[in-house]
Design an enzyme around this catalytic site. Sequence first.
Site, mmCIF file in Angstrom:
data_model
loop_
_atom_site.group_PDB
_atom_site.id
_atom_site.type_symbol
_atom_site.label_atom_id
_atom_site.label_comp_id
_atom_site.label_asym_id
_atom_site.label_seq_id
_atom_site.Cartn_x
_atom_site.Cartn_y
_atom_site.Cartn_z
ATOM 1 N N LYS A 1 0.774 -1.171 0.234
ATOM 2 C CA LYS A 1 0.590 -0.104 -0.185
ATOM 3 C C LYS A 1 0.771 1.307 0.215
ATOM 4 C CE LYS A 1 -4.083 -1.897 -0.039
ATOM 5 N NZ LYS A 1 -4.634 -2.286 -1.371
HETATM 6 N N1 PMP Z 1 -3.211 -8.049 1.667
HETATM 7 C C1 PMP Z 1 -3.692 -6.935 2.080
HETATM 8 C C2 PMP Z 1 -2.916 -7.404 3.287
HETATM 9 C C3 PMP Z 1 -4.307 -6.222 2.067
HETATM 10 O O1 PMP Z 1 -4.894 -4.590 3.012
HETATM 11 C C4 PMP Z 1 -5.046 -6.038 0.755
HETATM 12 C C5 PMP Z 1 -5.540 -4.533 0.537
HETATM 13 N N2 PMP Z 1 -6.309 -4.607 0.781
HETATM 14 C C6 PMP Z 1 -4.316 -6.645 -0.361
HETATM 15 C C7 PMP Z 1 -3.991 -7.749 0.354
HETATM 16 C C8 PMP Z 1 -5.015 -7.069 -1.799
HETATM 17 O O2 PMP Z 1 -4.082 -5.703 -2.456
HETATM 18 P P1 PMP Z 1 -5.641 -4.835 -3.127
HETATM 19 O O3 PMP Z 1 -6.687 -3.669 -2.441
HETATM 20 O O4 PMP Z 1 -4.611 -4.361 -4.003
HETATM 21 O O5 PMP Z 1 -6.393 -5.843 -4.025
#
Ligand code: PMP
Length: 344
Positions: free
Chosen positions: A48
């Site tokens: 993130k």
């Molecule tokens: N794993 C974790 C620990 C996350 O915080 C997120 C984000 N929601 C994701 C995977 C998935 O990533 P994305 O939001 O880019 O699909």
Amino acid sequence: MENPIQAYSNVLQLIGNTPLVELNKTCLDFPGQFYAKWEAFNPGHSAKDRIALHIIEEAERKGILKEGSTIIETTSGNTGFSIAMVSIIKGYRCILAVSSKSSPDKIDMLKSMGAEVHVCPAHVSADDPRSYYEVAKRLHQENEGSIYINQYFNQLNTEAHYRSTGPEIWEQTKGQITHLIACSGTGGTISGTARFLKEQNPEIQVLGVDAYGSVLKKFHETKEFDQNEIYPYRIEGLGKNLIPTATDFDVIDRYMKVTDEESAHMARTISRTEGMFVGYTSGAAMQAVKQYAEEGVFDQNSVVVVIFPDHGSRYMSKVYNDEWMRSQGFLTEKEEAVESSIHY
Ligand code: PMP
């Protein structure tokens, strides 16, 4: 004279360029080569950081953000932490509206990073003025010159991965990648990375990971939103109860669902075998690799990259806590005897 000291000018310069690590133990039984793209190496310990930096810098380029401006988001998770981190360095005020379900640990973590946290009741509907969505919207309206990150509906989320994660994986694998496996929450990671990789080689298979209790897999297959798919589950950050526009479903070939229990055990297995202390969704991604492998998706020419989104330290009160595992019915006495090496 140029300063001879080798140092970064601040932590933001450490975002991205995360390592690929070969999975030597967990993938021994599957044909092909398997690598983890370990996003815990970002300074905020998750993927993130990439989206926080990109979204904030795009707003700066457009002249929306000025010194002291406010950045708002609705998250107690990794995105909140990353936005808070970028805000500190760049001198912005960071407001996070979070649900009262968020653990005190998480709220403290965000506060430690200088964020202003608004705790909103979890039991109210999304359109209630007290909900974290509505509180974020109101704060956005009240604060002139503020930005609302809105990661599930922000194309810049996807673009961040198109510009960084995708090119890095292409370069690190010297264009040999055949399969990308990634969790889907907002869908920014999987679809941004996939869009770049498929532009280089349309043959690359993009395999998504979804949770039981989430609508994404069914929506991908039918283009219909099926309310019956939705029920509570434990894995945070994976799957969703709505359709995020940050996800480009066209660049994803398939989805696989994984259970809370198997994902939790897989995260623990990765830690104990690969020496990589990974988060819950890394366990989910690896569990999906296993299920795809069992279906015969890979062969000896496969070069598989699986994204591990964050670090195990964020899950000390959950996946890595035997009591929590037991309370979920995930840890039997037999498993505990095998896994536990603590003797009193
Ligand atoms: N794993 C974790 C620990 C996350 O915080 C997120 C984000 N929601 C994701 C995977 C998935 O990533 P994305 O939001 O880019 O699909």
